[in-house]
Design a protein around this motif. Structure first.
Motif, short mmCIF file in Angstrom:
data_model
loop_
_atom_site.label_atom_id
_atom_site.label_comp_id
_atom_site.label_asym_id
_atom_site.label_seq_id
_atom_site.Cartn_x
_atom_site.Cartn_y
_atom_site.Cartn_z
N HIS A 1 26.13 -28.50 -34.45
CA HIS A 1 26.87 -27.49 -33.68
C HIS A 1 28.14 -28.11 -33.08
N HIS A 2 28.00 -29.26 -32.48
CA HIS A 2 29.15 -29.92 -31.85
C HIS A 2 30.19 -30.33 -32.88
N ALA A 3 29.73 -30.75 -34.06
CA ALA A 3 30.68 -31.16 -35.09
C ALA A 3 31.55 -29.99 -35.52
N ILE A 4 30.96 -28.81 -35.70
CA ILE A 4 31.74 -27.62 -36.11
C ILE A 4 32.72 -27.23 -35.00
N GLU A 5 32.27 -27.31 -33.76
CA GLU A 5 33.16 -26.97 -32.64
C GLU A 5 34.35 -27.91 -32.59
N ASP A 6 34.07 -29.21 -32.65
CA ASP A 6 35.14 -30.21 -32.53
C ASP A 6 36.14 -30.11 -33.68
N TYR B 1 36.51 -25.06 -34.50
CA TYR B 1 36.77 -23.99 -33.52
C TYR B 1 37.66 -24.42 -32.36
N PHE B 2 37.42 -25.61 -31.81
CA PHE B 2 38.21 -25.99 -30.63
C PHE B 2 39.71 -26.08 -30.97
N PRO B 3 40.09 -26.72 -32.09
CA PRO B 3 41.52 -26.75 -32.42
C PRO B 3 42.10 -25.34 -32.63
N ASP C 1 32.94 -33.57 -23.09
CA ASP C 1 31.51 -33.31 -22.83
C ASP C 1 30.67 -33.72 -24.04
N HIS C 2 31.14 -33.36 -25.24
CA HIS C 2 30.36 -33.64 -26.45
C HIS C 2 30.07 -35.14 -26.57
N HIS C 3 31.07 -35.97 -26.21
CA HIS C 3 30.85 -37.42 -26.29
C HIS C 3 29.80 -37.86 -25.28
N ARG D 1 25.04 -27.01 -18.23
CA ARG D 1 26.39 -26.94 -17.65
C ARG D 1 27.42 -26.75 -18.77
N HIS D 2 27.29 -27.56 -19.82
CA HIS D 2 28.24 -27.51 -20.92
C HIS D 2 28.23 -26.15 -21.62
N LEU D 3 27.04 -25.64 -21.91
CA LEU D 3 26.93 -24.37 -22.62
C LEU D 3 27.55 -23.25 -21.80
N ASP E 1 29.86 -23.44 -19.37
CA ASP E 1 31.32 -23.58 -19.24
C ASP E 1 32.02 -23.27 -20.56
N GLU E 2 31.38 -23.68 -21.66
CA GLU E 2 31.97 -23.38 -22.96
C GLU E 2 32.03 -21.86 -23.19
N GLU E 3 30.96 -21.19 -22.83
CA GLU E 3 30.95 -19.72 -22.96
C GLU E 3 32.03 -19.10 -22.07
#
Ligand SMILES: [Fe+2]
Ligand SMILES: [Fe+2]
Length: 187
Positions: free
Chosen positions: A89-94, A97-99, A118-120, A167-169, A171-173
């Motif tokens: 999930h984090h790999a796809i976001e980084d 989606y994030f860019p 956060d992912h790191h 917390r991360h989930l 804030d990301e939402e």
């Protein structure tokens, strides 16, 4: 640092302007919730559910409600699934989606840097979690003291990971869902 994952209570104020326009309680009624936004929220809910399931299983085991073997059989495959799915999930976001989102709204770009960092932090915690889990599962074959010690160490590690993740989930939402609703961003 106010943006620190284990120290902050939510997104920084300057990244909340779209959230103010689209508060959480209005999300489900918005037309643009269908598709990407819904998929995102469902995925996050799955992580919250598995996190709670793992916490519950550890608590029950520490209360003596499950045998070491039964616990290990239940716990090990679910933990493996949880850690693997989170990594993916984090790999796809980084990477994707994030860019894309940071480009769509440059005023929120700093928010995606925060989520990326956060992912790191979470990845380091995932590594520690896997190590502590393995030590715990190994200790299940040992005496009661060794088992209790390893269970305490693992429960602490897991509680910390799950708290970071919650917390991360959230804030990301709060950053992404209002942006999707505003722009109607699809898959
Ligand atoms: Fe994320
Ligand atoms: Fe996510």
């Amino acid at each position: 640092m106010p943006a620190d994952l284990e120290g902050r209570a939510g997104l920084p104020e300057d990244l909340r302007f779209l959230l103010a326009k689209y508060p959480r309680e209005d999300w489900q009624a918005h037309d643009n919730i269908h598709g990407l936004a819904s998929m995102w929220l469902e995925r996050h809910d799955m992580f919250r559910e598995i996190g709670a399931l793992l916490e519950g299983a550890i608590a029950e085991h520490r209360e003596g409600k499950t045998t070491p073997d039964a616990f290990a059989r239940f716990f090990a495959p679910r933990l493996r699934f949880f850690l693997g799915q989170l990594n993916g999930h984090h790999a796809i976001e980084d990477e994707h989606y994030f860019p894309l989102f940071a480009k769509a709204e440059s005023r929120l770009a700093r928010g995606f840097d925060i989520l990326d960092s956060d992912h790191h932090v979470i990845h380091d915690a995932l590594d520690r979690n896997a190590d502590a889990a393995n030590a715990f599962l190994r200790a299940l074959q040992q005496d009661a003291d060794a088992r209790r010690f390893a269970a305490d160490a693992y429960a602490d590690e897991n509680a910390r990971l799950v708290a970071m993740l919650r917390r991360h989930l959230a804030d990301e939402e709060d950053l992404i869902i209002p942006l999707i609703l505003e722009r109607g961003i699809g898959m």
